[in-house]
Design an enzyme around this catalytic site. Structure first.
Site, PDB file in Angstrom:
ATOM      1  N   ILE A  12       0.841  -1.202   0.000  1.00 33.37           N
ATOM      2  CA  ILE A  12       0.000   0.000   0.000  1.00 33.37           C
ATOM      3  C   ILE A  12       0.881   1.259   0.000  1.00 33.37           C
ATOM      4  CG2 ILE A  12      -1.852   1.218   1.221  1.00 33.37           C
ATOM      5  CD1 ILE A  12      -2.635  -1.585   2.393  1.00 33.37           C
ATOM      6  N   PHE A  80       2.728   2.844   7.747  1.00 28.94           N
ATOM      7  CA  PHE A  80       2.340   1.563   7.126  1.00 28.94           C
ATOM      8  C   PHE A  80       3.145   0.403   7.710  1.00 28.94           C
ATOM      9  CE2 PHE A  80       2.041   4.686   3.569  1.00 28.94           C
ATOM     10  CZ  PHE A  80       0.744   4.486   3.142  1.00 28.94           C
ATOM     11  N   SER A 124      -7.529  -0.969  10.145  1.00 24.85           N
ATOM     12  CA  SER A 124      -8.164  -2.044   9.392  1.00 24.85           C
ATOM     13  C   SER A 124      -9.621  -2.204   9.815  1.00 24.85           C
ATOM     14  CB  SER A 124      -7.412  -3.348   9.686  1.00 24.85           C
ATOM     15  OG  SER A 124      -8.155  -4.457   9.251  1.00 24.85           O
ATOM     16  N   ALA A 125     -10.428  -2.694   8.897  1.00 29.96           N
ATOM     17  CA  ALA A 125     -11.825  -3.013   9.199  1.00 29.96           C
ATOM     18  C   ALA A 125     -11.920  -4.056  10.310  1.00 29.96           C
ATOM     19  CB  ALA A 125     -12.513  -3.549   7.946  1.00 29.96           C
ATOM     20  N   TYR A 149      -2.968  -9.813  15.634  1.00 26.83           N
ATOM     21  CA  TYR A 149      -2.828  -8.759  14.613  1.00 26.83           C
ATOM     22  C   TYR A 149      -3.946  -7.726  14.779  1.00 26.83           C
ATOM     23  CZ  TYR A 149      -3.712  -6.415  10.190  1.00 26.83           C
ATOM     24  OH  TYR A 149      -3.990  -5.444   9.236  1.00 26.83           O
ATOM     25  N   LYS A 153      -4.074  -3.441  16.094  1.00 34.50           N
ATOM     26  CA  LYS A 153      -4.729  -2.292  15.435  1.00 34.50           C
ATOM     27  C   LYS A 153      -5.647  -1.572  16.428  1.00 34.50           C
ATOM     28  CE  LYS A 153      -2.965  -2.829  11.307  1.00 34.50           C
ATOM     29  NZ  LYS A 153      -1.870  -1.957  10.907  1.00 34.50           N
ATOM     30  N   ASN A 179     -10.709  -4.378   1.952  1.00 34.97           N
ATOM     31  CA  ASN A 179      -9.816  -5.397   1.359  1.00 34.97           C
ATOM     32  C   ASN A 179      -9.110  -4.863   0.114  1.00 34.97           C
ATOM     33  OD1 ASN A 179     -11.674  -6.926   3.142  1.00 34.97           O
ATOM     34  ND2 ASN A 179     -10.502  -8.654   2.389  1.00 34.97           N
ATOM     35  N   LEU A 200      -6.735 -13.541  -0.524  1.00 30.79           N
ATOM     36  CA  LEU A 200      -7.394 -14.154  -1.673  1.00 30.79           C
ATOM     37  C   LEU A 200      -6.787 -13.761  -3.026  1.00 30.79           C
ATOM     38  CD1 LEU A 200      -9.760 -15.838  -2.773  1.00 30.79           C
ATOM     39  CD2 LEU A 200     -11.145 -13.741  -2.739  1.00 30.79           C
ATOM     40  N   ASP A 295     -12.593 -16.232  10.303  1.00 31.81           N
ATOM     41  CA  ASP A 295     -13.224 -15.477   9.215  1.00 31.81           C
ATOM     42  C   ASP A 295     -14.649 -15.085   9.580  1.00 31.81           C
ATOM     43  OD1 ASP A 295     -11.172 -15.325   7.413  1.00 31.81           O
ATOM     44  OD2 ASP A 295     -11.811 -17.036   6.192  1.00 31.81           O
TER      45      ASP A 295
HETATM   46  P1  NAD Z   1       3.362  -4.674   3.479  1.00 32.88           P
HETATM   47  O1  NAD Z   1       3.930  -5.753   4.315  1.00 32.88           O
HETATM   48  O2  NAD Z   1       3.445  -4.813   2.004  1.00 32.88           O
HETATM   49  O3  NAD Z   1       4.014  -3.269   3.897  1.00 32.88           O
HETATM   50  C1  NAD Z   1       4.502  -3.004   5.186  1.00 32.88           C
HETATM   51  C2  NAD Z   1       5.928  -2.487   5.040  1.00 32.88           C
HETATM   52  O4  NAD Z   1       6.460  -2.183   6.328  1.00 32.88           O
HETATM   53  C3  NAD Z   1       6.876  -3.516   4.415  1.00 32.88           C
HETATM   54  O5  NAD Z   1       7.591  -2.883   3.375  1.00 32.88           O
HETATM   55  C4  NAD Z   1       7.813  -3.934   5.557  1.00 32.88           C
HETATM   56  O6  NAD Z   1       9.102  -4.253   5.099  1.00 32.88           O
HETATM   57  C5  NAD Z   1       7.775  -2.680   6.418  1.00 32.88           C
HETATM   58  N1  NAD Z   1       8.035  -2.889   7.848  1.00 32.88           N
HETATM   59  C6  NAD Z   1       7.408  -3.728   8.722  1.00 32.88           C
HETATM   60  N2  NAD Z   1       7.926  -3.574   9.959  1.00 32.88           N
HETATM   61  C7  NAD Z   1       8.889  -2.621   9.871  1.00 32.88           C
HETATM   62  C8  NAD Z   1       9.782  -2.029  10.810  1.00 32.88           C
HETATM   63  N3  NAD Z   1       9.801  -2.393  12.100  1.00 32.88           N
HETATM   64  N4  NAD Z   1      10.634  -1.086  10.363  1.00 32.88           N
HETATM   65  C9  NAD Z   1      10.644  -0.700   9.064  1.00 32.88           C
HETATM   66  N5  NAD Z   1       9.824  -1.225   8.126  1.00 32.88           N
HETATM   67  C10 NAD Z   1       8.965  -2.179   8.537  1.00 32.88           C
HETATM   68  O7  NAD Z   1       1.843  -4.468   3.940  1.00 32.88           O
HETATM   69  P2  NAD Z   1       0.703  -3.580   3.287  1.00 32.88           P
HETATM   70  O8  NAD Z   1      -0.313  -4.493   2.734  1.00 32.88           O
HETATM   71  O9  NAD Z   1       1.291  -2.528   2.435  1.00 32.88           O
HETATM   72  O10 NAD Z   1       0.079  -2.957   4.615  1.00 32.88           O
HETATM   73  C11 NAD Z   1       0.488  -1.705   5.114  1.00 32.88           C
HETATM   74  C12 NAD Z   1      -0.227  -1.437   6.422  1.00 32.88           C
HETATM   75  O11 NAD Z   1      -1.642  -1.496   6.195  1.00 32.88           O
HETATM   76  C13 NAD Z   1       0.048  -2.477   7.521  1.00 32.88           C
HETATM   77  O12 NAD Z   1       0.115  -1.801   8.759  1.00 32.88           O
HETATM   78  C14 NAD Z   1      -1.168  -3.372   7.484  1.00 32.88           C
HETATM   79  O13 NAD Z   1      -1.433  -3.962   8.735  1.00 32.88           O
HETATM   80  C15 NAD Z   1      -2.250  -2.389   7.115  1.00 32.88           C
HETATM   81  N6  NAD Z   1      -3.415  -3.035   6.478  1.00 32.88           N
HETATM   82  C16 NAD Z   1      -3.214  -3.791   5.349  1.00 32.88           C
HETATM   83  C17 NAD Z   1      -4.295  -4.425   4.759  1.00 32.88           C
HETATM   84  C18 NAD Z   1      -4.106  -5.277   3.530  1.00 32.88           C
HETATM   85  O14 NAD Z   1      -5.019  -6.014   3.181  1.00 32.88           O
HETATM   86  N7  NAD Z   1      -2.986  -5.230   2.827  1.00 32.88           N
HETATM   87  C19 NAD Z   1      -5.574  -4.286   5.301  1.00 32.88           C
HETATM   88  C20 NAD Z   1      -5.737  -3.501   6.455  1.00 32.88           C
HETATM   89  C21 NAD Z   1      -4.633  -2.870   7.026  1.00 32.88           C
HETATM   90  C1  UD1 Z   2      -7.679 -10.744   6.274  1.00 36.77           C
HETATM   91  C2  UD1 Z   2      -7.565 -10.660   7.779  1.00 36.77           C
HETATM   92  C3  UD1 Z   2      -7.748  -9.236   8.232  1.00 36.77           C
HETATM   93  C4  UD1 Z   2      -6.739  -8.337   7.527  1.00 36.77           C
HETATM   94  C5  UD1 Z   2      -6.875  -8.517   6.013  1.00 36.77           C
HETATM   95  C6  UD1 Z   2      -5.824  -7.757   5.272  1.00 36.77           C
HETATM   96  C7  UD1 Z   2      -8.259 -12.865   8.590  1.00 36.77           C
HETATM   97  C8  UD1 Z   2      -9.265 -13.591   9.417  1.00 36.77           C
HETATM   98  N1  UD1 Z   2      -8.506 -11.565   8.405  1.00 36.77           N
HETATM   99  O1  UD1 Z   2      -8.972 -10.298   5.901  1.00 36.77           O
HETATM  100  O2  UD1 Z   2      -7.571  -9.133   9.626  1.00 36.77           O
HETATM  101  O3  UD1 Z   2      -6.940  -6.972   7.867  1.00 36.77           O
HETATM  102  O4  UD1 Z   2      -6.741  -9.908   5.679  1.00 36.77           O
HETATM  103  O5  UD1 Z   2      -4.550  -8.270   5.514  1.00 36.77           O
HETATM  104  O6  UD1 Z   2      -7.284 -13.422   8.127  1.00 36.77           O
HETATM  105  N2  UD1 Z   2     -10.098 -16.818   0.995  1.00 36.77           N
HETATM  106  C9  UD1 Z   2     -10.220 -18.055   0.424  1.00 36.77           C
HETATM  107  N3  UD1 Z   2      -9.090 -18.720   0.066  1.00 36.77           N
HETATM  108  C10 UD1 Z   2      -7.841 -18.210   0.256  1.00 36.77           C
HETATM  109  C11 UD1 Z   2      -7.724 -16.925   0.841  1.00 36.77           C
HETATM  110  C12 UD1 Z   2      -8.873 -16.257   1.214  1.00 36.77           C
HETATM  111  O7  UD1 Z   2     -11.326 -18.555   0.238  1.00 36.77           O
HETATM  112  O8  UD1 Z   2      -6.838 -18.879  -0.075  1.00 36.77           O
HETATM  113  C13 UD1 Z   2     -11.329 -16.088   1.369  1.00 36.77           C
HETATM  114  C14 UD1 Z   2     -11.428 -15.775   2.855  1.00 36.77           C
HETATM  115  O9  UD1 Z   2     -12.077 -16.801   3.540  1.00 36.77           O
HETATM  116  C15 UD1 Z   2     -12.256 -14.482   2.831  1.00 36.77           C
HETATM  117  C16 UD1 Z   2     -11.881 -13.820   1.502  1.00 36.77           C
HETATM  118  O10 UD1 Z   2     -11.314 -14.854   0.696  1.00 36.77           O
HETATM  119  O11 UD1 Z   2     -13.610 -14.801   2.782  1.00 36.77           O
HETATM  120  C17 UD1 Z   2     -10.873 -12.709   1.666  1.00 36.77           C
HETATM  121  O12 UD1 Z   2      -9.786 -13.208   2.420  1.00 36.77           O
HETATM  122  P1  UD1 Z   2      -8.468 -12.363   2.701  1.00 36.77           P
HETATM  123  O13 UD1 Z   2      -7.966 -11.805   1.419  1.00 36.77           O
HETATM  124  O14 UD1 Z   2      -7.544 -13.209   3.504  1.00 36.77           O
HETATM  125  O15 UD1 Z   2      -8.997 -11.135   3.555  1.00 36.77           O
HETATM  126  P2  UD1 Z   2      -9.860 -11.119   4.925  1.00 36.77           P
HETATM  127  O16 UD1 Z   2     -10.027 -12.462   5.491  1.00 36.77           O
HETATM  128  O17 UD1 Z   2     -11.082 -10.332   4.664  1.00 36.77           O
END
Ligand code: NAD
Ligand code: UD1
Length: 338
Positions: A12, A80, A124-125, A149, A153, A179, A200, A295
């Site tokens: 992100i 992030f 996060s949601a 995790y 948050k 998501n 997913l 889930d």
């Molecule tokens: P990501 O792992 O791709 O990015 C996180 C980055 O932080 C990575 O580049 C990692 O190397 C760096 N990092 C982690 N710990 C560190 C530290 N101690 N010092 C320096 N760098 C560090 O993840 P993302 O998907 O880009 O997510 C970014 C943020 O958004 C996270 O906090 C995650 O929990 C949150 N978030 C992500 C999702 C999602 O679905 N991707 C959903 C909800 C919230």
């Molecule tokens: C998950 C995390 C959530 C986190 C988010 C982003 C859990 C319980 N929740 O959300 O806390 O903020 O990721 O990192 O892990 N699915 C499959 N097969 C797969 C993978 C996923 O069927 O191999 C389904 C899951 O059951 C879900 C949907 O796809 O219904 C989305 O899954 P995923 O992408 O992992 O996101 P969340 O579970 O919504």
């Protein structure tokens, strides 16, 4: 503004960096590359058309973060830098609490020393927990989470609210992502999970490109129209645009604001498979398996507040999300190849 992106080389963060550069802001990145590659920053510069100042460092390292604030006149921080694998957080809870909470405290302390007053947080949601019914609205109470995790948050939101209460100059924006999927439309940057993907869309993309044999759909007996879970999938570029709006809003506002960043439209797992197949013309082999622990059957956002207050609206469709994911995966079958 000059914006420090902690964890800015990640999925992100890298997309947000491009959109900040294109909107005329300056970007400084600090990342330890524990879940990303320096190559992402090179490509951010290519897409953003500007140089990025970057540091390889752990955000828990206070001396190093102090140095970054000394060397750069930072106006706003986006945090992030979190660990995000839900299953791993159950196995290694202390690692998650240490990393996610310590990075937040270190950034807040160094900001205070440097007189920086704007903080945007990747929440996060998941903080709505099991108690709330969708669509989730920002005014709902935080719920209880099924894993460490999620609790990090919830705790970080509370820490940030307390910090803002104690310092009226501080602006805190809590962005609750739904998501995020998809990639930059160029296919140059995208999500590059290490090992077997937990989420997913990266799993589907790896099946499509031949890195995995088939997708297991976690549960086909949920109380939803087709029996699979419903989620609010949002294009990562729309999410990135939401960060630009949040940073610009933080420039002129004080106190804490929470925003959901989602589309408000739920799709099932089977909807996503079908959409991916029709957007790309590639078949995705799958089978229905057991439910995954923790889930929730369904959740999606009420995104009215972000629309009204930030003037932010999602522009990209599910088809765009699938097409852009595929472009990234096809052009970079092994990700950044770290
Ligand atoms: P990501 O792992 O791709 O990015 C996180 C980055 O932080 C990575 O580049 C990692 O190397 C760096 N990092 C982690 N710990 C560190 C530290 N101690 N010092 C320096 N760098 C560090 O993840 P993302 O998907 O880009 O997510 C970014 C943020 O958004 C996270 O906090 C995650 O929990 C949150 N978030 C992500 C999702 C999602 O679905 N991707 C959903 C909800 C919230
Ligand atoms: C998950 C995390 C959530 C986190 C988010 C982003 C859990 C319980 N929740 O959300 O806390 O903020 O990721 O990192 O892990 N699915 C499959 N097969 C797969 C993978 C996923 O069927 O191999 C389904 C899951 O059951 C879900 C949907 O796809 O219904 C989305 O899954 P995923 O992408 O992992 O996101 P969340 O579970 O919504």
């Amino acid at each position: 503004m000059k914006v420090l992106l902690a964890g800015g080389a990640g999925y992100i963060g890298s997309h947000t960096a491009v959109q900040l550069l294109r909107a005329g802001h300056e970007v400084v990145i600090v990342d330890d590359f524990s879940n990303s590659s320096p190559e992402a920053i090179r490509r951010v510069e290519e897409l953003g058309g500007k140089k990025v100042v970057s540091y390889e460092a752990d955000v828990k390292d206070k001396e190093k973060v102090r140095q970054i604030f000394r060397e750069n006149d930072i106006d706003c921080v986006i945090h992030f830098a979190g660990l995000k694998a839900v299953g791993e957080s159950v196995r290694l809870p202390l690692k998650y609490y240490r990393n996610n909470i310590d990075t937040t405290l270190t950034l807040l302390e160094c900001m205070e020393e440097a007189g920086c007053t704007r903080f945007v947080f990747s929440s996060s949601a998941t903080v709505y927990g099991e108690e709330n019914d969708p669509p989730y609205v920002e005014t709902m109470k935080r719920g209880s989470c099924s894993n460490p995790y999620g609790w990090t948050k919830v705790m970080m939101e509370e820490i940030l609210e307390d910090a803002a209460k104690a310092n009226p100059k501080l602006t805190v924006i809590l962005l609750r992502y739904f998501n995020p999927i998809g990639a930059h439309e160029s296919g140059r940057i995208g999500e590059d999970p290490q090992g077997i993907p937990n989420n997913l869309m990266p799993y589907i993309a790896q099946v499509a490109v031949g890195r995995r044999d088939h997708l297991t759909v976690f549960g086909g007996d949920y109380p939803t129209p087709d029996g699979t879970c419903l989620r609010d999938y949002i294009h990562v570029m729309d999410l990135a645009d939401g960060h630009v709006k949040a940073v610009e809003y933080a420039e002129n506002h004080r106190g804490v604001e929470i925003f959901n960043l989602g589309t408000g439209t739920p799709y099932s797992v089977l909807d996503i498979i079908k959409a991916f197949e029709s957007a790309t013309g590639v078949k995705v082999k799958y089978e229905i398996g057991p439910r995954r622990a923790g889930d929730l059957p369904k959740f999606w956002a009420d995104s009215a507040k972000a629309q009204k207050v930030l003037g932010w609206k999602t522009k990209r469709s599910l088809e765009d999300m699938c097409r852009d994911t595929w472009k990234w995966q096809k052009n970079n079958p092994m990700g950044y190849g770290k």
